[in-house]
Design a protein around this motif. Structure first.
Motif, PDB file in Angstrom:
ATOM      1  N   THR A   1      14.265  40.593 -10.799  1.00 51.44           N
ATOM      2  CA  THR A   1      12.984  41.012 -11.390  1.00 51.44           C
ATOM      3  C   THR A   1      13.254  41.720 -12.716  1.00 51.44           C
ATOM      4  O   THR A   1      14.409  42.053 -13.028  1.00 51.44           O
ATOM      5  N   MET A   2      12.215  41.996 -13.475  1.00 46.99           N
ATOM      6  CA  MET A   2      12.386  42.737 -14.726  1.00 46.99           C
ATOM      7  C   MET A   2      12.982  44.123 -14.446  1.00 46.99           C
ATOM      8  O   MET A   2      13.735  44.650 -15.250  1.00 46.99           O
ATOM      9  N   ALA A   3      12.644  44.696 -13.277  1.00 49.34           N
ATOM     10  CA  ALA A   3      13.157  46.031 -12.934  1.00 49.34           C
ATOM     11  C   ALA A   3      14.659  45.993 -12.617  1.00 49.34           C
ATOM     12  O   ALA A   3      15.318  47.036 -12.613  1.00 49.34           O
ATOM     13  N   GLN A   4      15.189  44.789 -12.371  1.00 46.91           N
ATOM     14  CA  GLN A   4      16.626  44.674 -12.002  1.00 46.91           C
ATOM     15  C   GLN A   4      17.462  44.064 -13.128  1.00 46.91           C
ATOM     16  O   GLN A   4      18.565  43.595 -12.886  1.00 46.91           O
ATOM     17  N   LEU A   5      16.920  44.088 -14.340  1.00 51.44           N
ATOM     18  CA  LEU A   5      17.598  43.376 -15.438  1.00 51.44           C
ATOM     19  C   LEU A   5      19.076  43.710 -15.562  1.00 51.44           C
ATOM     20  O   LEU A   5      19.900  42.827 -15.761  1.00 51.44           O
ATOM     21  N   ASP A   6      19.402  44.998 -15.428  1.00 54.10           N
ATOM     22  CA  ASP A   6      20.779  45.389 -15.722  1.00 54.10           C
ATOM     23  C   ASP A   6      21.725  45.331 -14.543  1.00 54.10           C
ATOM     24  O   ASP A   6      22.925  45.273 -14.721  1.00 54.10           O
ATOM     25  N   TYR A   7      21.174  45.381 -13.346  1.00 55.18           N
ATOM     26  CA  TYR A   7      22.097  45.333 -12.211  1.00 55.18           C
ATOM     27  C   TYR A   7      21.418  44.732 -10.991  1.00 55.18           C
ATOM     28  O   TYR A   7      20.311  45.115 -10.628  1.00 55.18           O
ATOM     29  N   ILE A   8      22.109  43.812 -10.381  1.00 53.62           N
ATOM     30  CA  ILE A   8      21.634  43.254  -9.113  1.00 53.62           C
ATOM     31  C   ILE A   8      22.865  43.043  -8.245  1.00 53.62           C
ATOM     32  O   ILE A   8      23.909  42.590  -8.718  1.00 53.62           O
ATOM     33  N   GLU A   9      22.738  43.429  -6.976  1.00 55.58           N
ATOM     34  CA  GLU A   9      23.911  43.389  -6.096  1.00 55.58           C
ATOM     35  C   GLU A   9      24.409  41.975  -5.846  1.00 55.58           C
ATOM     36  O   GLU A   9      25.592  41.698  -5.890  1.00 55.58           O
ATOM     37  N   GLU A  10      23.486  41.061  -5.562  1.00 58.90           N
ATOM     38  CA  GLU A  10      23.885  39.692  -5.228  1.00 58.90           C
ATOM     39  C   GLU A  10      23.643  38.806  -6.453  1.00 58.90           C
ATOM     40  O   GLU A  10      22.747  39.079  -7.238  1.00 58.90           O
ATOM     41  N   PRO A  11      24.450  37.780  -6.611  1.00 55.26           N
ATOM     42  CA  PRO A  11      24.272  36.927  -7.790  1.00 55.26           C
ATOM     43  C   PRO A  11      22.972  36.124  -7.742  1.00 55.26           C
ATOM     44  O   PRO A  11      22.658  35.509  -6.727  1.00 55.26           O
ATOM     45  N   ASP A  12      22.213  36.160  -8.831  1.00 58.89           N
ATOM     46  CA  ASP A  12      21.017  35.332  -8.943  1.00 58.89           C
ATOM     47  C   ASP A  12      21.344  34.146  -9.845  1.00 58.89           C
ATOM     48  O   ASP A  12      22.504  33.921 -10.213  1.00 58.89           O
ATOM     49  N   MET A  13      20.324  33.368 -10.237  1.00 59.12           N
ATOM     50  CA  MET A  13      20.651  32.163 -11.008  1.00 59.12           C
ATOM     51  C   MET A  13      21.006  32.462 -12.463  1.00 59.12           C
ATOM     52  O   MET A  13      21.545  31.589 -13.134  1.00 59.12           O
ATOM     53  N   PHE A  14      20.749  33.685 -12.936  1.00 61.80           N
ATOM     54  CA  PHE A  14      21.241  33.939 -14.290  1.00 61.80           C
ATOM     55  C   PHE A  14      22.770  33.950 -14.266  1.00 61.80           C
ATOM     56  O   PHE A  14      23.422  33.433 -15.173  1.00 61.80           O
ATOM     57  N   HIS A  15      23.330  34.508 -13.210  1.00 61.91           N
ATOM     58  CA  HIS A  15      24.788  34.436 -13.074  1.00 61.91           C
ATOM     59  C   HIS A  15      25.227  33.007 -12.686  1.00 61.91           C
ATOM     60  O   HIS A  15      26.026  32.393 -13.389  1.00 61.91           O
ATOM     61  N   ASP A  16      24.704  32.523 -11.572  1.00 66.14           N
ATOM     62  CA  ASP A  16      25.203  31.247 -11.023  1.00 66.14           C
ATOM     63  C   ASP A  16      24.987  30.071 -11.977  1.00 66.14           C
ATOM     64  O   ASP A  16      25.820  29.174 -12.052  1.00 66.14           O
ATOM     65  N   VAL A  17      23.859  30.079 -12.673  1.00 67.29           N
ATOM     66  CA  VAL A  17      23.515  28.907 -13.481  1.00 67.29           C
ATOM     67  C   VAL A  17      23.851  29.121 -14.960  1.00 67.29           C
ATOM     68  O   VAL A  17      24.622  28.354 -15.542  1.00 67.29           O
ATOM     69  N   PHE A  18      23.309  30.166 -15.553  1.00 68.39           N
ATOM     70  CA  PHE A  18      23.602  30.404 -16.973  1.00 68.39           C
ATOM     71  C   PHE A  18      25.110  30.552 -17.205  1.00 68.39           C
ATOM     72  O   PHE A  18      25.670  29.981 -18.141  1.00 68.39           O
ATOM     73  N   ALA A  19      25.765  31.335 -16.335  1.00 67.66           N
ATOM     74  CA  ALA A  19      27.175  31.653 -16.584  1.00 67.66           C
ATOM     75  C   ALA A  19      28.136  30.582 -16.083  1.00 67.66           C
ATOM     76  O   ALA A  19      29.175  30.343 -16.697  1.00 67.66           O
ATOM     77  N   HIS A  20      27.806  29.945 -14.947  1.00 71.24           N
ATOM     78  CA  HIS A  20      28.770  29.004 -14.350  1.00 71.24           C
ATOM     79  C   HIS A  20      28.532  27.542 -14.736  1.00 71.24           C
ATOM     80  O   HIS A  20      29.484  26.794 -14.957  1.00 71.24           O
ATOM     81  N   ILE A  21      27.270  27.123 -14.691  1.00 66.31           N
ATOM     82  CA  ILE A  21      27.004  25.681 -14.723  1.00 66.31           C
ATOM     83  C   ILE A  21      27.418  24.978 -16.034  1.00 66.31           C
ATOM     84  O   ILE A  21      27.910  23.850 -15.988  1.00 66.31           O
ATOM     85  N   PRO A  22      27.262  25.605 -17.206  1.00 65.54           N
ATOM     86  CA  PRO A  22      27.649  24.853 -18.417  1.00 65.54           C
ATOM     87  C   PRO A  22      29.066  24.280 -18.332  1.00 65.54           C
ATOM     88  O   PRO A  22      29.282  23.094 -18.626  1.00 65.54           O
ATOM     89  N   LEU A  23      30.038  25.089 -17.879  1.00 65.02           N
ATOM     90  CA  LEU A  23      31.419  24.585 -17.860  1.00 65.02           C
ATOM     91  C   LEU A  23      31.652  23.515 -16.788  1.00 65.02           C
ATOM     92  O   LEU A  23      32.699  22.847 -16.788  1.00 65.02           O
ATOM     93  N   ILE A  24      30.677  23.341 -15.894  1.00 66.30           N
ATOM     94  CA  ILE A  24      30.787  22.247 -14.917  1.00 66.30           C
ATOM     95  C   ILE A  24      30.662  20.887 -15.630  1.00 66.30           C
ATOM     96  O   ILE A  24      30.881  19.837 -15.045  1.00 66.30           O
ATOM     97  N   SER A  25      30.338  20.917 -16.913  1.00 64.08           N
ATOM     98  CA  SER A  25      30.316  19.660 -17.693  1.00 64.08           C
ATOM     99  C   SER A  25      31.666  19.391 -18.361  1.00 64.08           C
ATOM    100  O   SER A  25      31.824  18.381 -19.041  1.00 64.08           O
ATOM    101  N   ASP A  26      32.629  20.294 -18.154  1.00 64.72           N
ATOM    102  CA  ASP A  26      33.940  20.173 -18.819  1.00 64.72           C
ATOM    103  C   ASP A  26      34.969  19.598 -17.832  1.00 64.72           C
ATOM    104  O   ASP A  26      35.309  20.241 -16.834  1.00 64.72           O
ATOM    105  N   PRO A  27      35.478  18.375 -18.092  1.00 62.58           N
ATOM    106  CA  PRO A  27      36.366  17.733 -17.114  1.00 62.58           C
ATOM    107  C   PRO A  27      37.630  18.544 -16.793  1.00 62.58           C
ATOM    108  O   PRO A  27      38.037  18.592 -15.618  1.00 62.58           O
TER     109      PRO A  27
END
Ligand SMILES: [Fe+2]
Length: 248
Positions: A101-127
């Motif tokens: 949520t907006m209230a959790q912008l700076d810290y969240i205990e469990e990974p959400d899709m900003f971590h899982d997708v923004f941070a991880h997924i781009p490099l899944i296109s790199d062989p």
């Protein structure tokens, strides 16, 4: 723990979800343009992520499939190690599809899709990156009945895929997703209050980690090929560990 979605239904995203994605994206990109590795920045273009639009997994997978054959496995929360590594071995990267949520912008205990997708997924296109990830998944899956082996392989994953740094023409850059999705850690890992060590399999395996603090040690690789090539030595280390356990 909140009940989290197990599939992405794009029409369920709220105006706040879009605001959260955009705020985090816009906040992180100036740092990443300076500090992220070239492969990640290129990959971000490849998968077509942008601040204005939460990624649609179906469209993202259409892009990934011909490049690496990988897909996205939607999970509600962080997966157990054996499941997570099993998906890697099957060329599927586990990702949540919900946002903090907006209230959790700076810290969240469990990974959400900003971590899982923004941070991880781009490099899944790199062989080259995927070759390592799949190899690590296979290695871990072969030892999933052995908690000590999984612990060491978990450290290896942690200090590479999550918190790894890479040298590009002698300049230090980020490729670890745990850093990519944290503005604080992005600045910290480049500063003078942490230790940066050359990639060293034995040292990594001897270094326990905590997932609830900013890291104090980072390991620096030269290339994703180096990671893949290191798997033979990692396998040997795991084999020797098991001999030690079996022989007392
Ligand atoms: Fe992660």
């Amino acid at each position: 723990m909140n009940k989290r979605p197990t599939q992405q239904i794009y029409s369920d995203y709220t105006a706040e979800d879009f605001r959260v994605w955009q705020t985090l994206y816009d906040r992180q990109m100036p740092h990443l343009r300076e500090y992220a590795c070239a492969s990640y920045l290129r990959a971000l273009d490849t998968v077509g992520f942008c601040a204005e639009r939460i990624p649609d997994f179906r469209a993202t997978q259409e892009i990934l499939r011909p490049l690496t054959g990988w897909g996205i496995e939607v999970v509600p929360n962080i997966s157990a190690a054996r499941d997570f590594f099993g998906f890697l071995a099957a060329r599927r990267f586990t990702a949540t599809c919900w946002l903090r949520t907006m209230a959790q912008l700076d810290y969240i205990e469990e990974p959400d899709m900003f971590h899982d997708v923004f941070a991880h997924i781009p490099l899944i296109s790199d062989p080259a990156y995927c070759r390592f990830l799949e190899g690590l998944g296979r290695l871990a899956s072969a030892h999933c009945e052995h908690p000590d082996a999984l612990e060491l392989l978990g450290r290896f994953y942690w200090f590479t895929i999550e918190f790894g740094l890479i040298r590009e023409q002698d300049v230090l850059k980020i490729y670890g997703a745990g850093i990519m999705s944290s503005s604080e850690e992005t600045k910290h890992c480049m500063g003078s209050d942490c230790t940066r060590r050359d990639f060293d399999i034995e040292a990594i395996m001897a270094t326990p980690y905590r997932n609830d603090i900013i890291q104090d040690t980072y390991f620096v690789i030269d290339s994703f090929e180096q990671l893949y090539e290191s798997l033979a030595q990692v396998q040997l280390a795991i084999h020797n560990l098991q001999l030690t356990i079996y022989n007392g």
